[in-house]
Motif scaffolding. Structure first.
Motif, PDB file in Angstrom:
ATOM      1  N   UNK A   9       5.213 -35.234  -6.511  1.00  0.00           N
ATOM      2  CA  UNK A   9       4.718 -33.939  -6.979  1.00  0.00           C
ATOM      3  C   UNK A   9       5.597 -32.798  -6.477  1.00  0.00           C
ATOM      4  N   UNK A  10       5.728 -31.788  -7.315  1.00  0.00           N
ATOM      5  CA  UNK A  10       6.425 -30.577  -6.899  1.00  0.00           C
ATOM      6  C   UNK A  10       5.488 -29.744  -6.018  1.00  0.00           C
ATOM      7  N   UNK A  11       6.020 -28.735  -5.384  1.00  0.00           N
ATOM      8  CA  UNK A  11       5.197 -27.838  -4.569  1.00  0.00           C
ATOM      9  C   UNK A  11       4.129 -27.171  -5.426  1.00  0.00           C
ATOM     10  N   UNK A  12       4.469 -26.820  -6.649  1.00  0.00           N
ATOM     11  CA  UNK A  12       3.505 -26.190  -7.562  1.00  0.00           C
ATOM     12  C   UNK A  12       2.372 -27.150  -7.898  1.00  0.00           C
ATOM     13  N   UNK A  13       2.703 -28.412  -8.144  1.00  0.00           N
ATOM     14  CA  UNK A  13       1.674 -29.408  -8.442  1.00  0.00           C
ATOM     15  C   UNK A  13       0.779 -29.661  -7.234  1.00  0.00           C
ATOM     16  N   UNK A  14       1.371 -29.713  -6.036  1.00  0.00           N
ATOM     17  CA  UNK A  14       0.567 -29.898  -4.819  1.00  0.00           C
ATOM     18  C   UNK A  14      -0.387 -28.727  -4.624  1.00  0.00           C
ATOM     19  N   UNK A  15       0.110 -27.505  -4.832  1.00  0.00           N
ATOM     20  CA  UNK A  15      -0.742 -26.326  -4.679  1.00  0.00           C
ATOM     21  C   UNK A  15      -1.888 -26.332  -5.687  1.00  0.00           C
ATOM     22  N   UNK A  16      -1.581 -26.705  -6.938  1.00  0.00           N
ATOM     23  CA  UNK A  16      -2.619 -26.752  -7.974  1.00  0.00           C
ATOM     24  C   UNK A  16      -3.650 -27.832  -7.654  1.00  0.00           C
ATOM     25  N   UNK A  31      -2.179 -30.913   2.367  1.00  0.00           N
ATOM     26  CA  UNK A  31      -1.903 -32.024   1.458  1.00  0.00           C
ATOM     27  C   UNK A  31      -0.843 -32.891   2.141  1.00  0.00           C
ATOM     28  N   UNK A  32      -1.142 -34.167   2.332  1.00  0.00           N
ATOM     29  CA  UNK A  32      -0.193 -35.065   2.984  1.00  0.00           C
ATOM     30  C   UNK A  32       0.603 -35.903   1.988  1.00  0.00           C
ATOM     31  N   UNK A  33       0.019 -36.151   0.824  1.00  0.00           N
ATOM     32  CA  UNK A  33       0.658 -37.023  -0.158  1.00  0.00           C
ATOM     33  C   UNK A  33       0.150 -36.640  -1.537  1.00  0.00           C
ATOM     34  N   UNK A  34       1.036 -36.629  -2.511  1.00  0.00           N
ATOM     35  CA  UNK A  34       0.652 -36.334  -3.895  1.00  0.00           C
ATOM     36  C   UNK A  34       1.542 -37.163  -4.806  1.00  0.00           C
ATOM     37  N   UNK A  35       0.922 -37.961  -5.656  1.00  0.00           N
ATOM     38  CA  UNK A  35       1.666 -38.830  -6.548  1.00  0.00           C
ATOM     39  C   UNK A  35       1.060 -38.759  -7.942  1.00  0.00           C
TER      40      UNK A  35
END
Length: 68
Positions: A9-16, A31-35
């Motif tokens: 995930x991009x930073x924008x996706x993690x924030x969203x 957020x520790x992990x985003x896939x």
């Protein structure tokens, strides 16, 4: 906020994702992990030192957040 760079995930996706999780009333800092799944577009997100695992899904144009 402290985040790791794990997942795709991009930073924008993690924030969203974090904003959506919090909007559903759940705890998520940091957020520790985003896939994002290449199969169905859903997201797997872990927060709070990987203590909480969430699944974010697009269901007919409406995003839902589920605690796993």
């Amino acid at each position: 906020m402290t985040r790791t760079n794990e997942g795709n995930c991009s930073a924008t996706q993690r924030d969203a994702a974090q904003g959506m999780i919090r909007a559903y009333g759940y705890s998520c800092a940091p957020v520790n992990f985003c896939l994002q799944s290449s199969w169905d577009g859903s997201y797997r997100v872990t927060c709070n030192s990987n203590r909480y695992v969430y699944r974010l899904e697009d269901r007919g144009g409406n995003w839902t957040v589920m605690l796993k």
